[in-house]
Design an enzyme around this catalytic site. Structure first.
Site, short mmCIF file in Angstrom:
data_model
loop_
_atom_site.label_atom_id
_atom_site.label_comp_id
_atom_site.label_asym_id
_atom_site.label_seq_id
_atom_site.Cartn_x
_atom_site.Cartn_y
_atom_site.Cartn_z
N GLY A 209 0.82 -1.19 0.00
CA GLY A 209 0.00 0.00 0.00
C GLY A 209 0.85 1.25 0.00
O GLY A 209 1.97 1.27 -0.51
N ILE A 210 0.32 2.30 0.60
CA ILE A 210 1.00 3.58 0.71
C ILE A 210 1.19 3.88 2.20
O ILE A 210 0.32 3.63 3.01
CB ILE A 210 0.14 4.70 0.07
N GLY A 211 2.35 4.43 2.53
CA GLY A 211 2.57 4.83 3.92
C GLY A 211 3.91 4.38 4.44
O GLY A 211 4.77 3.89 3.70
N GLU A 232 -2.50 -2.90 -6.27
CA GLU A 232 -3.49 -1.90 -6.64
C GLU A 232 -2.88 -0.51 -6.74
O GLU A 232 -3.36 0.33 -7.48
CB GLU A 232 -4.66 -1.91 -5.67
#
Length: 616
Positions: A209-211, A232
């Protein structure tokens, strides 16, 4: 390019009460929405359906309540989060892979889609650019498509194009894409990244993901080889590993040679990177997030985060108690897909605490009002800064012990006491896991012995059944050499006693072979402290197939070093007289034979501290 209908303002294509989708992530058509807010005239009660929007969300502010009400399919940003909490906006939970069907099957019929696209090429095709995800389904399902043509929108490869004939109205507005600052990593996040990277094998395909945690994982993958991406979202960290050659997608079994994603967010560098890049392909969410497609990638590793995890393995990731915080997104899609993949690994990674360390995120039961996003059956690994909990194939009791082991040490005792109330652990399970800080920050060391890789780590309460299996693997000869008699049984209670060690006092280390969720103990070494003279007694046992390969030697050297750090005075060992190989192990480590009153036993000693000279 399609012209404005009857030369009227594009807002005239809308009516009060419409349901309108707006572009996602870094591709929200801000100029288009600003134009709508400025010239809405008599429009009211419009439902705005959106995913996370990077940057400002002014349309959700209280002053526009009469014009808009947001229906968030994923909550992103404080403005939307606050509006949902106050009831001014709605949250609709749904899997990322299934959102497109809500539009196509008219569960959420769209009157219009407001999106941002690149200028058309010579054939009239515009690109959806950096956000294809659910935008693709929206533009193909909405009755009207209204576009902001942005010359700064990258043209991306894959299934990203919409022909100008499908656009009912447009405005041309130059808009720099919103950027996401690189997260600042702290020691906790970096440690989590190190542990997760240890679960990633060369040739694996990743979803991140992002972060902070995804960026920390990417930072520690620099020495890996032939990684692939089916995710994704991609970010700057992925781009950097592509440039270094770490990510080359060469071993992917699905879309080999291609990075597959549905949207990207990050700095301007990532937007420049994907522009006209044939090696990065964007596809809709129903394709990228399809668990069946995800599973077509062998060694698929899905890395997601959570707000809390209970001691059975249930994952809460969209809410903090009654307060909705984010959304389901693609976590379940990728956890399920990775679990079906050949050699796949679904991973949940999170810090062990919240609120400056005052609250444990490993909890005996989920908080009141919180919802389970990922079930206890989906997750194979939970990672914190204190290690990796392996849950696949584990009973509820074993899961609880594994998760307590990776909880913050100050909460472990309370977690064991709380979980005992639910009869998940028997009465004899009295001790909670304790770390061995002398093993280093990670608490585990990778060994290469006879061409194979093994892990050296502390024994812990979750090893109860594995130690029992280890005992029953021994021959009578091995049992005789280790115990000086032929023990017939290793009960679960006895095994529990042997793995529930106060590692700050006594020491119990093991060498294990672990592949995925399959773990087998190969050797165990212990010492027992004698408080009276600060000495300890040492013993070992090794699985027969590895005897003579140096496992006992590695364990002994590690234990000698730990005993020295703990300022013990000496180490003692009692070895059967006919166990010549073990005698050699001790003697090569510096142990000296002392006189023994038993002719069948050899007594050995190693002095750990310099002997003080007696005054003359």
């Amino acid at each position: 390019m399609a012209k404005k209908t009857n030369s009227l303002p594009w807002q005239d294509l809308l009516q009060s009460g419409n349901r309108i989708f707006i572009g996602s992530h870094a591709a929200a058509p801000q100029a288009l929405l600003a134009d709508l807010m400025a010239h809405a005239k008599n429009l009211h009660d419009i439902e705005l359906v959106q995913m996370m929007v990077l940057g400002d969300n002014p349309w959700v502010e209280p002053g526009l309540n009469d014009l808009f009400k947001v229906n968030a399919l994923f909550i992103g940003g404080d403005q939307v989060r606050q509006a949902v909490a106050e009831g001014r906006a709605d949250y609709t939970p749904c899997f990322m892979s299934e959102i497109p069907s809500l539009f196509k099957q008219e569960v959420l019929p769209l009157d219009a889609a407001l999106v941002m696209v690149s200028p058309p090429d010579e054939l009239g095709y515009c690109s959806l650019g950096v956000s294809v995800d659910v935008v693709s389904a929206a533009v193909r399902s909405a009755k009207k498509v209204i576009a902001q043509i942005n010359p700064l929108m990258p043209r991306t490869s894959g299934y990203t194009f919409i022909h100008q004939s499908q656009i009912h109205a447009f405005i041309e507005a130059k808009q720099a894409l919103p950027q996401l600052d690189a997260p600042k990593l702290d020691a906790v996040t970096e440690r989590i990244g190190q542990y997760v990277s240890m679960l990633v094998e060369d040739g694996a395909t990743l979803q991140l993901g992002i972060g902070k945690i995804p960026e920390a994982v990417l930072r520690y993958l620099g020495n890996h080889k032939d990684l692939g991406i089916h995710s994704e979202v991609i970010s700057d960290g992925v781009m950097e590993l592509v440039r270094k050659g770490v990510i080359n997608n060469s071993k992917k079994s699905f879309h080999p040679g291609k990075t597959v994603t549905s949207f990207c967010m990050g700095s301007q560098a990532i937007y420049d990177f994907v522009h006209n890049n044939q090696h990065v392909e964007f596809y809709p969410s129903e394709y990228v997030n399809s668990p069946t497609n995800i599973a077509r990638n062998d060694q698929m590793v899905a890395i997601n985060s959570a707000i809390e995890v209970d001691l059975t393995g249930q994952v809460v990731s969209d809410s903090i108690g009654h307060k909705f915080y984010s959304g389901i997104g693609g976590q379940v899609d990728f956890s399920r897909g990775a679990s079906m993949s050949k050699g796949g690994k679904p991973i949940i990674a999170l810090p062990s605490t919240a609120k400056d360390g005052s609250v444990s995120r490993i909890v005996p039961q989920i908080s009141e009002g919180a919802g389970v996003v990922t079930s206890r059956g989906h997750v194979h690994y939970v990672v914190t800064e204190f290690g990796v909990a392996s849950l696949r194939g584990k009973s509820i009791r074993e899961r609880a012990l594994e998760l307590i082991r990776v909880a913050h040490p100050k909460f472990r005792k309370a977690l064991l006491e709380q979980v005992r109330q639910h009869y998940w652990v028997p009465h004899y399970q009295k001790d909670y896991p304790k770390d061995v800080p002398e093993l280093g920050n990670l608490g585990v060391k990778t060994l290469k012995i006879a061409g194979e890789e093994f892990d050296l780590r502390p024994l812990n309460p979750a090893d109860e059944r594995r130690l029992q299996e280890f005992f029953y693997s021994h021959t009578k000869e091995t049992l005789l050499l280790r115990y000086n008699h032929h023990p017939k049984q290793m009960s679960r209670e006895k095994s529990c006693t042997l793995v529930s060690v106060d590692q700050s006092r006594d020491l119990a280390l093991c060498i294990v072979k672990q592949k995925g969720s399959i773990l087998e103990i190969q050797a165990v070494g212990r010492y027992y402290l004698n408080d009276a003279d600060q000495s300890c007694e040492v013993a070992f046992v090794t699985r027969e197939k590895h005897q003579g390969k140096g496992m006992a030697k590695r364990l002994l050297l590690e234990m000698i070093e730990i005993a020295r750090v703990r300022q013990l005075h000496r180490m003692l060992a009692y070895v059967r007289a006919d166990n010549k190989p073990m005698q050699k192990v001790f003697e090569k480590a510096g142990f000296k034979r002392l006189r023994s009153g038993d002719p069948d036993e050899v007594f050995l000693e190693l002095l750990l501290q310099p002997v003080e000279k007696q005054p003359q």
